[in-house]
Scaffold this motif. Structure first.
Motif, mmCIF file in Angstrom:
data_model
loop_
_atom_site.group_PDB
_atom_site.id
_atom_site.type_symbol
_atom_site.label_atom_id
_atom_site.label_comp_id
_atom_site.label_asym_id
_atom_site.label_seq_id
_atom_site.Cartn_x
_atom_site.Cartn_y
_atom_site.Cartn_z
ATOM 1 N N PHE A 344 -13.537 -29.059 25.485
ATOM 2 C CA PHE A 344 -14.438 -28.449 25.913
ATOM 3 C C PHE A 344 -15.825 -29.162 25.130
ATOM 4 N N TRP A 345 -15.235 -29.048 23.318
ATOM 5 C CA TRP A 345 -16.218 -29.722 22.615
ATOM 6 C C TRP A 345 -16.608 -30.870 22.491
ATOM 7 N N ALA A 349 -22.686 -34.424 21.204
ATOM 8 C CA ALA A 349 -23.627 -34.028 21.378
ATOM 9 C C ALA A 349 -23.984 -32.279 20.802
ATOM 10 N N GLY A 350 -23.028 -32.280 20.126
ATOM 11 C CA GLY A 350 -23.170 -31.127 19.108
ATOM 12 C C GLY A 350 -22.957 -29.972 20.409
ATOM 13 N N HIS A 351 -22.206 -30.031 20.964
ATOM 14 C CA HIS A 351 -22.105 -28.523 22.098
ATOM 15 C C HIS A 351 -20.871 -28.086 23.116
ATOM 16 N N PHE A 352 -20.204 -27.368 23.306
ATOM 17 C CA PHE A 352 -19.589 -26.936 23.912
ATOM 18 C C PHE A 352 -19.144 -27.243 25.024
ATOM 19 N N ALA A 353 -18.735 -28.038 26.128
ATOM 20 C CA ALA A 353 -19.074 -28.143 27.882
ATOM 21 C C ALA A 353 -18.334 -27.473 28.818
ATOM 22 N N ASP A 354 -18.897 -27.493 30.347
ATOM 23 C CA ASP A 354 -17.402 -27.679 30.528
ATOM 24 C C ASP A 354 -17.084 -28.829 31.173
ATOM 25 N N LEU A 355 -15.854 -28.791 31.373
ATOM 26 C CA LEU A 355 -14.754 -30.215 31.567
ATOM 27 C C LEU A 355 -14.940 -30.471 33.109
ATOM 28 N N HIS A 356 -15.136 -31.359 34.127
ATOM 29 C CA HIS A 356 -14.898 -31.839 34.602
ATOM 30 C C HIS A 356 -13.187 -32.549 34.908
ATOM 31 N N TRP A 357 -12.308 -31.380 35.855
ATOM 32 C CA TRP A 357 -10.998 -31.712 35.657
ATOM 33 C C TRP A 357 -10.159 -32.874 35.861
ATOM 34 N N ARG A 358 -11.360 -33.330 37.137
ATOM 35 C CA ARG A 358 -10.869 -35.044 37.616
ATOM 36 C C ARG A 358 -11.481 -34.864 37.235
ATOM 37 N N HIS A 359 -11.964 -35.703 36.613
ATOM 38 C CA HIS A 359 -12.863 -36.973 35.842
ATOM 39 C C HIS A 359 -13.226 -36.845 34.537
ATOM 40 N N PRO A 360 -12.269 -36.049 33.892
ATOM 41 C CA PRO A 360 -12.974 -35.728 32.431
ATOM 42 C C PRO A 360 -13.552 -36.256 31.278
ATOM 43 N N ARG A 364 -20.732 -33.290 30.649
ATOM 44 C CA ARG A 364 -21.565 -32.363 31.116
ATOM 45 C C ARG A 364 -22.599 -31.719 30.557
ATOM 46 N N PRO A 365 -23.255 -30.726 31.027
ATOM 47 C CA PRO A 365 -24.252 -30.628 30.488
ATOM 48 C C PRO A 365 -24.495 -29.633 29.664
ATOM 49 N N LEU A 366 -25.550 -28.852 28.844
ATOM 50 C CA LEU A 366 -25.087 -27.747 27.585
ATOM 51 C C LEU A 366 -26.422 -27.068 28.282
ATOM 52 N N THR A 367 -25.180 -25.800 28.102
ATOM 53 C CA THR A 367 -25.999 -24.489 29.035
ATOM 54 C C THR A 367 -25.324 -22.877 28.257
ATOM 55 N N ALA A 368 -25.949 -22.104 28.774
ATOM 56 C CA ALA A 368 -25.312 -21.199 27.884
ATOM 57 C C ALA A 368 -24.559 -20.174 27.791
ATOM 58 N N ALA A 369 -23.106 -21.286 28.678
ATOM 59 C CA ALA A 369 -22.351 -20.516 28.395
ATOM 60 C C ALA A 369 -21.714 -21.331 27.660
ATOM 61 N N GLN A 383 -18.955 -26.217 14.497
ATOM 62 C CA GLN A 383 -19.378 -26.272 16.020
ATOM 63 C C GLN A 383 -20.287 -24.950 16.024
ATOM 64 N N ALA A 384 -19.870 -24.284 15.370
ATOM 65 C CA ALA A 384 -21.441 -22.993 14.860
ATOM 66 C C ALA A 384 -22.117 -23.597 14.434
ATOM 67 N N HIS A 385 -22.652 -24.006 13.708
ATOM 68 C CA HIS A 385 -23.731 -24.819 12.673
ATOM 69 C C HIS A 385 -23.852 -25.473 13.934
ATOM 70 N N ALA A 386 -23.575 -26.918 14.496
ATOM 71 C CA ALA A 386 -23.981 -27.554 15.270
ATOM 72 C C ALA A 386 -24.786 -27.216 16.349
ATOM 73 N N LEU A 387 -24.051 -26.456 17.519
ATOM 74 C CA LEU A 387 -24.375 -25.536 18.055
ATOM 75 C C LEU A 387 -25.839 -24.416 18.716
ATOM 76 N N ALA A 388 -25.712 -24.004 16.914
ATOM 77 C CA ALA A 388 -26.898 -23.386 16.743
ATOM 78 C C ALA A 388 -28.181 -24.366 17.013
ATOM 79 N N ALA A 389 -27.812 -25.750 16.025
ATOM 80 C CA ALA A 389 -29.063 -26.504 16.377
ATOM 81 C C ALA A 389 -29.760 -26.987 18.107
ATOM 82 N N GLN A 390 -28.297 -27.435 18.625
ATOM 83 C CA GLN A 390 -28.940 -27.264 20.127
ATOM 84 C C GLN A 390 -29.716 -26.167 20.882
ATOM 85 N N VAL A 391 -29.287 -24.790 20.586
ATOM 86 C CA VAL A 391 -30.020 -23.909 21.234
ATOM 87 C C VAL A 391 -31.150 -23.858 20.727
#
Length: 501
Positions: A344-345, A349-360, A364-369, A383-391
């Motif tokens: 999921f990392w 792109a420096g953020h967590f994202a959803d995973l399309h499990w059939r086509h990993p 997937r885009p950045l969201t508040a999730a 990871q938290a540091h990179a994500l903070a910059a993306q947020v």
């Protein structure tokens, strides 16, 4: 399913009312109470529908008591904190006995509704509402909510989306263990031990079928990647239109050219289980709801919450002295946390994202999730540091945290911001030392909520975080009340913001 839904009770009458838009809101009829025995009403409709001069509207009003809208009157204008304190008792309901033909499920304790058209107890809303209840000295109501959810787990084997018969085929984000921790803040492990049977019931619900899922397969809410990694997705036991949004779902399926309607309806229902109903997050084409593919996506927030649930069970088992169970669930939690880092990392792109499990391989885009792993303490510091910059760059609006950067017209996309995401996002960033950004999110959102309150006299379910006005989009008008907004506003003002000085 033991509790018949309005569609099961009324058949063609139900379809005629919903497709004919006899009520402005599709939720009105499914919340109505019959004035007689449902089978008799249905038989009478079948007998009278073909007669000259038959009026469906007259029949509806003769045989059903329709609910009111449920808006809370503003009353005399007072300070926002006083207003919230006055709202708590206005949102309390009791319904201890099932009524024939009524979709509302009975509960043993008083409960809080969100407000507006939401006239029943909702699962994930309640966790954020509880934050404010505790600060405002209403621990009694918070404990009643927890008792009701434990009752639902014992009665149905899961916590439904909300306490209506037509929502007994799906749940919502699994936050029961966080409610337990909140009410046992001095010793969460003791709370987990006390509620261990209920926690295990909820986990079993989400993991049902895990032993029969092969690589590249899915069953209900469980999926297994091609390499054998086990993850979860949102699902719904039914593949019909949502009864509270029947017409909308039928029209969406008709626009989904080349797709089987039952597949579209299942994905719409799964989107409702996510709590994010709806968002371009769930769609192959974010601008087209007919491309919704919720069941093809392993959501980052759901899998993070399940890692947290597994960790809670491990703690509760250890406190009870069950070393084998504790070891098993600690391993589950550790494995899922590792998958958050590897599947999921998005390092590029420096953020967590959803995973399309059939086509990993599909990004997937950045969201508040993406901030939920931080909220639960499951991210690495880098990871938290990179994500903070993306947020900071992509999700921080003038009035708080954007749900997504997507502009789709859906309510869980830009420009809307929602209380639960402000809370989890700000708390998650603060947990990893990004206190300035966390405070900025909380302060911007609270200030906008206050300004909109001064303008309207109301607390709302969602807000436009690009300018001072109610949020919009989606299937219904923005509702007021409003449980989780009240709770998070109070918790920010007297918790995070106070702690940050």
């Amino acid at each position: 399913m033991p509790d018949p839904t309005p569609y099961e009770l009324y058949g063609d009458l139900f379809v005629a009312v919903q497709m004919g838009r006899l009520c402005d809101d599709g939720k009105t009829f499914v919340d109505a109470r019959p004035r007689g025995e449902p089978a008799a009403i249905r038989a009478r409709y079948e007998a009278e529908r073909g007669e000259p001069g038959f009026s469906l509207a007259d029949f509806l009003h003769a045989h059903f008591t329709l609910p009111g809208h449920g808006d809370t009157p503003p009353g005399p204008r007072v300070g926002i904190r006083e207003h919230i304190r006055a709202l708590w008792p206005l949102l309390v309901r009791e319904h201890r006995t099932a009524l024939p033909g009524d979709s509302l499920l009975p509960l043993p304790e008083p409960y809080l509704v969100p407000g507006g058209r939401f006239r029943e107890l909702y699962y994930w809303d309640s966790y954020f509402t509880m934050q404010g209840l505790l600060i405002d000295g209403r621990r009694d109501l918070a404990e009643a909510l927890l008792a009701n959810f434990a009752h639902l787990l014992g009665t149905y084997g899961f916590i439904p989306n909300a306490t209506r018969s037509y929502m007994l085929s799906r749940s919502q984000p699994p936050l029961f263990y966080k409610m337990v921790a909140l009410l046992h803040a001095d010793d969460p492990a003791a709370g987990f031990a006390r509620h261990l049977p209920a926690l295990r019931i909820e986990h079993a619900f989400w993991m049902a079928g895990e032993d029969r899922v092969g690589p590249g397969e899915a069953h209900r809410r469980v999926l297994r990647l091609a390499d054998g990694a086990l993850l979860n997705r949102y699902w719904d036991e039914r593949c019909t239109p949502r009864e509270e949004s029947w017409r909308e779902d039928v029209l969406t399926s008709q626009a989904a050219h080349g797709r089987v309607p039952t597949e579209v309806w299942r994905d719409l229902r799964a989107g409702a289980e996510s709590g994010w109903d709806f968002s371009g997050r769930w769609c192959a084409d974010p601008t087209d709801m007919a491309t919704i593919e919720t069941t093809a996506i392993a959501p980052v927030d759901l899998n993070a919450l399940l890692a947290g649930l597994e960790g809670a069970i491990a703690q509760g088992a250890a406190r009870q002295g069950d070393a084998t169970l504790a070891r098993d669930f600690k391993q589950r939690a550790d494995t899922r946390r590792a998958l958050l880092h590897t599947r999921f990392w998005r390092g590029d792109a420096g953020h967590f994202a959803d995973l399309h499990w059939r086509h990993p391989e599909r990004p997937r885009p950045l969201t508040a999730a993406a901030l939920v792993p931080l909220y639960l303490g499951l991210a690495r510091p880098e990871q938290a540091h990179a994500l903070a910059a993306q947020v900071q760059q992509h999700l921080l609006g003038p009035n708080g945290l954007l749900t997504t950067p997507l502009h789709t017209g859906q309510q869980w996309d830009a420009p809307n911001g929602w209380a639960p995401l402000q809370w989890m996002g700000a708390q998650g960033l603060a947990r990893y030392g990004h206190t300035a950004l966390a405070r900025d999110i909380a302060e911007r959102w609270c200030a906008s909520v206050h300004r909109v309150y001064l303008d309207t006299g109301r607390l709302l379910e969602k807000y436009d975080v690009t300018q001072d006005r109610p949020g919009g989009g989606g299937e219904y008008e923005t509702q007021d009340g409003f449980g989780w907004t009240n709770g998070v506003y109070v918790a920010f003002r007297e918790g995070l913001l106070a702690a940050c000085g």
